[in-house]
Structures are given as structure tokens and as C-alpha cells.
Design a protein around this motif. Structure first.
Motif, PDB file in Angstrom:
ATOM      1  N   HIS A  57      -1.099   1.538  12.114  1.00 53.07           N
ATOM      2  CA  HIS A  57       0.241   2.078  12.382  1.00 53.07           C
ATOM      3  C   HIS A  57       1.108   2.037  11.129  1.00 53.07           C
ATOM      4  N   HIS A 100      -7.996   6.371  14.411  1.00 57.29           N
ATOM      5  CA  HIS A 100      -7.173   5.393  15.132  1.00 57.29           C
ATOM      6  C   HIS A 100      -6.958   5.792  16.608  1.00 57.29           C
ATOM      7  N   GLU A 104      -8.256   4.199  20.276  1.00 54.53           N
ATOM      8  CA  GLU A 104      -7.409   3.905  21.431  1.00 54.53           C
ATOM      9  C   GLU A 104      -7.916   4.643  22.674  1.00 54.53           C
ATOM     10  N   GLU A 184       3.244   0.736  21.473  1.00 53.10           N
ATOM     11  CA  GLU A 184       1.883   0.186  21.426  1.00 53.10           C
ATOM     12  C   GLU A 184       1.890  -1.217  20.815  1.00 53.10           C
ATOM     13  N   PHE A 189      -0.639  -3.484  22.936  1.00 45.25           N
ATOM     14  CA  PHE A 189      -1.576  -4.401  22.263  1.00 45.25           C
ATOM     15  C   PHE A 189      -1.383  -5.852  22.712  1.00 45.25           C
TER      16      PHE A 189
HETATM   17 FE   LIG Z   1      -1.717   3.722  17.896  1.00 44.92          FE
END
Ligand SMILES: [Fe+2]
Ligand SMILES: [Fe+2]
Length: 246
Positions: A57, A100, A104, A184, A189
Motif C-alpha cells: 500500500h 497485490h 487479496e 484495509e 488486515f
Molecule cells: Fe490492498
């Protein structure tokens, strides 16, 4: 890697990644190499899923800063190098959308769907997380569509209207991804260790490490950090001090 011209000095760094530690030993100072090797070994022993996703990120956040600088220049009727924006969109494509977000979508989101299906007691909590996952998933698709349009506008950037359209899409991209990644980082997370066991979390880390090495032949993060740093320098936004209020 196509985003950097073959004569660009960054290729030397990619070469280091491609040829491994022994080739690196020939060009890196011993002390630096020792630090780097120790760091890599530590990383390989303790790959933490959330930390890995959050530093990815960080790369996205730095692309958002590049996009913000381009918007600023369009608004101020200043020039900007279109190739740098094309290269930055390529980071979004290769590192964020194809890597990425794919992690996810294939490995993180399904855990929340599975958790919802088997959850009786904390149904409301599971439902909230499931709703979040649905929105995040939709936003990945919307982001991909925006990147398509940004790249296509950049390829034929002729009129003032083209520049305005580009600014509008870059703004929409920043507006969506700023809360997306923040949500997130702060909600999704941190919920991972709640919805899966410690063993599953650790196994997921091992899987992610393997995917990263398979995809990039090393640490993708290092490679893309070099790219984003180079692009910030091209746009004159690398020096952190410039952002400190006087
Ligand atoms: Fe992400
Ligand atoms: Fe996401």
C-alpha cells in the motif's frame, strides 16, 4: 520489465535482483551488503501477511502522490512528462492490480466469505466484514477501469480537454484508493488474526513469500520501490523536506 527504457540506470538494480547475491557482492560495498543480506534473511524467516500488504500500500500511496502532482500541474497549466505518468500507471497495473489486488482477491477476501458462512455467534461482525469485502472487490474493478482510461488518455494527450479528462480520472483514482487502502490497513488486515488461526496465518505468509519470489524472481517490493523513487525524482517531489510547513 517494460516501463523503464533499457538504457535507464534502474536496469542495473534489476540486474542485481536477477543475478542474485553473488553478482551483487561484486558491486555493493561489503558493509551495505552485510546489512542487506541480514535483512533479507530476517524477512524470509518472519514474513508477516499484514506487514507485507501494508508496505505494498505504501508503494500505491507514493503513486497517488505522483498523480496528485500531475493534477496540480494540469490545474496550474504547467507541463509534465506524460511518460512518467504512463510508467506510474504501469506500476499500478503490474504491482497493484496484477499482484497485490490479486493476492487479496484470491487469498484474503475468500477467507472472510468462508468466515461468514461458518459464523453463528459473531454473525453481525462477520456480516460487516463481508460487506466491506464486497465494496473492496467492486473498487478493484473500478480501479482497473480507471487505469485503462488513464493509460488510453495519456497515449493521445493533445488538447486541453484531454488534460482535464486525465486530471478528472486521476482525482477519482486518488479519491477511491485513499479510503480503500486505509480501510484495509485498519479494519480488514487487523481482522485476519481474528478469523483464522495462528497456523493458518503463518502458512498464508509462507504462501505469499513464495508467490512474491515466483512472480518477481525476488522481492517485488524492492524493485517497485526503486521505480517509484525514480519517478518522484523525475517530477521533483522526492525530497521529503519540501512537504514540511514553513
Ligand atoms: Fe490492498
Ligand atoms: Fe484492495
Amino acid at each position: 520489465m517494460q516501463i523503464i527504457p533499457s538504457h535507464h540506470p534502474l536496469h542495473r538494480r534489476s540486474f542485481l535482483h536477477a543475478t542474485g547475491k553473488f553478482a551483487a557482492a561484486a558491486v555493493l560495498p561489503t558493509k551495505l551488503l552485510a546489512q542487506k543480506t541480514t535483512g533479507q534473511e530476517k524477512h524470509e524467516q518472519n514474513y508477516d501477511v499484514s506487514t507485507g500488504l501494508m508496505r505494498e500500500h505504501g508503494i500505491l500511496k507514493r503513486v497517488l502522490l505522483i498523480y496528485a502532482e500531475v493534477i496540480r500541474r494540469i490545474d496550474a497549466k504547467e507541463d509534465f512528462p506524460p511518460q512518467t505518468v504512463i510508467d506510474s500507471a504501469e506500476i499500478v497495473r503490474k504491482y497493484i492490480e496484477d499482484y497485490h489486488q490479486k493476492l487479496e482477491e484470491e487469498h484474503i477476501f475468500p477467507l472472510f466469505r468462508k468466515y461468514y458462512r461458518r459464523q453463528d455467534v459473531l454473525r453481525l461482525y462477520a456480516q460487516k466484514l463481508l460487506d466491506l469485502v464486497d465494496v473492496l472487490c467492486e473498487q478493484h474493478q473500478a480501479g482497473r477501469r480507471l487505469t485503462d482510461r488513464i493509460v488510453s488518455t495519456l497515449q493521445s494527450l493533445k488538447t486541453a480537454d484531454d488534460r482535464q479528462n486525465l486530471a478528472q480520472d486521476l482525482r477519482a483514482f486518488i479519491r477511491m484508493y485513499t479510503p480503500h487502502e486505509a480501510r484495509e490497513d485498519t479494519v480488514l488486515f487487523p481482522a485476519l488474526p481474528v478469523i483464522i488461526s495462528r497456523q493458518e496465518y503463518h502458512a498464508l505468509g509462507e504462501k505469499f513469500k513464495e508467490i512474491e519470489h515466483k512472480t518477481f524472481g525476488g522481492e517485488g517490493f524492492d524493485i517497485y520501490l526503486d521505480y517509484v523513487t525514480a519517478f518522484e525524482k523525475r517530477l521533483g517531489i522526492y525530497d521529503l523536506k519540501q512537504f514540511t510547513p514553513k
